[in-house]
Design an enzyme around this catalytic site. Structure first.
Site, PDB file in Angstrom:
ATOM      1  N   SER A 127      -3.452  -3.923   2.814  1.00 45.57           N
ATOM      2  CA  SER A 127      -3.068  -2.763   2.008  1.00 45.57           C
ATOM      3  C   SER A 127      -4.249  -1.820   1.830  1.00 45.57           C
ATOM      4  O   SER A 127      -5.412  -2.263   1.757  1.00 45.57           O
ATOM      5  CB  SER A 127      -2.587  -3.229   0.632  1.00 45.57           C
ATOM      6  OG  SER A 127      -2.480  -2.146  -0.268  1.00 45.57           O
ATOM      7  N   TYR A 152      -3.428  -7.452  -7.177  1.00 43.52           N
ATOM      8  CA  TYR A 152      -2.736  -7.280  -5.898  1.00 43.52           C
ATOM      9  C   TYR A 152      -3.746  -6.950  -4.798  1.00 43.52           C
ATOM     10  O   TYR A 152      -3.746  -7.566  -3.724  1.00 43.52           O
ATOM     11  CB  TYR A 152      -1.705  -6.159  -6.023  1.00 43.52           C
ATOM     12  CG  TYR A 152      -1.097  -5.746  -4.711  1.00 43.52           C
ATOM     13  CD1 TYR A 152      -0.154  -6.558  -4.064  1.00 43.52           C
ATOM     14  CD2 TYR A 152      -1.453  -4.552  -4.094  1.00 43.52           C
ATOM     15  CE1 TYR A 152       0.403  -6.185  -2.854  1.00 43.52           C
ATOM     16  CE2 TYR A 152      -0.902  -4.165  -2.885  1.00 43.52           C
ATOM     17  CZ  TYR A 152       0.022  -4.988  -2.274  1.00 43.52           C
ATOM     18  OH  TYR A 152       0.570  -4.616  -1.066  1.00 43.52           O
TER      19      TYR A 152
END
Length: 335
Positions: A127, A152
């Protein structure tokens, strides 16, 4: 090829599976169909895939070690596209354990499956959030990513480190793709394009964070899938130019690679909202808010490495992509 796609009922997973199925690969799709958002949307995505005779679906949680071990042993996949994860930056502030179970425990189970069953190449989702506190733009894979600003992001950085370990120890080709703000038909209800569009159609104000002073490298899903499939078809290799005295974190002496995958054209958030307003034919009522915890003001991808490796070139203009998303939304919800 026989390919496992994890997260096949997810946004990018469905689109990736469709392309693989259309070109004739055998795809086994895995998903746990959790209720992070409406499972009906996931079932509707799956229905698009189940029209193909070369697709099979298996409901399984990544964190189920015994189930994952059996799956890999029985199926003998040639390649794996690992897109399943507990998604969402802000939700990681509320339910951190879900990220440990899915993104860390689940990823180890995928790596172990690849290790023990001669998988030829693992492509996995990282990501853009790994860049965290970085302020140098555009973001390059050669930049350090040691300051994540959400759990995350930390789990995605951990995935890259874990993959490198398995590439080094067991000679498994692994490639991580750092996705930059993906949008398009069948998208996620927790992401800005959907949130803005649904609020506009329902006459609710949209929340505009950091008072609209954000830049995002919005990337249309078809461009993302092109990059995923091209990467899958070119397994990672050791980098002959790797220098241990000046290491590049995106390559290695092991068969390991990390690439950005984005549109390489950051767009002001207010311009994105304007594109949605044009596509819907409605003006949004805007509720300007401060920056949210865990968020960053800018994402900007340097994709030159992926272009050199695979020929990847993002080609969807923002307004065209937004129009396609809004057209899909209108059709799906009959608005």
């Amino acid at each position: 090829m026989k390919i496992l796609v994890t997260g096949a009922a997810g946004f990018i997973g469905m689109h990736t599976s469709l392309v693989l199925l259309q070109r004739g690969d055998e795809v086994v799709g895995l998903d746990n169909l959790n209720d992070y958002y409406d499972p009906q949307l996931k079932l509707d995505r799956l229905a698009q895939l189940q029209a193909f005779s070369n697709f099979r679906f298996i409901k399984l949680d990544l964190a189920d070690r015994d189930g994952m071990t059996r799956l890999f042993a029985e199926e003998k996949f040639e390649r794996v596209v690992h897109l399943a994860a507990q998604a969402g930056v802000r939700y990681s502030l509320q339910n951190p354990h879900a990220y440990v179970d899915s993104n860390l425990v689940g990823f180890v189970n995928v790596l172990e499956g690849c290790r023990h069953n001669a998988v030829q190449h693992l492509v996995y989702a990282s990501s853009s959030s790994v860049y965290g506190g970085n302020e140098k733009t555009p973001f390059s894979e050669a930049d350090p990513v040691d300051h994540p600003v959400s759990l995350y992001a930390a789990t995605k950085k951990a995935n890259e480190l874990m993959a490198h370990t398995y590439s080094h120890l067991y000679d498994i080709p692994t490639t991580g793709l750092r996705f930059f703000t993906v949008y398009g038909p069948w998208g996620r209800p927790d992401m800005a394009p959907w949130l803005f569009t649904s609020a506009i159609f329902e006459g609710r104000p949209i929340k505009v964070f950091n008072h609209g002073k954000m830049l995002r490298d919005f990337t249309y899903v078809d461009d993302i899938v092109q990059g995923v499939v091209r990467t899958l078809d070119r397994p990672a290799e050791p980098d002959a130019a790797y220098d241990g005295k000046a290491p590049n974190p995106a390559t290695s002496r092991a068969p390991f690679r990390v690439f950005n995958i984005g549109n390489q054209d950051p767009v002001p958030l207010m311009d994105f909202i304007d594109a949605i307003e044009s596509a819907t034919g409605k003006i949004a009522e805007k509720d300007f808010q401060p920056m949210q915890p865990g968020d960053v003001p800018v994402t900007s991808a340097d994709v030159s490495a992926l272009t050199a490796w695979t020929g990847f070139e993002p080609g969807t203009p923002l307004r065209s992509g937004v129009q396609r998303f809004v057209a899909w939304y209108r059709d799906y919800f009959r608005v």
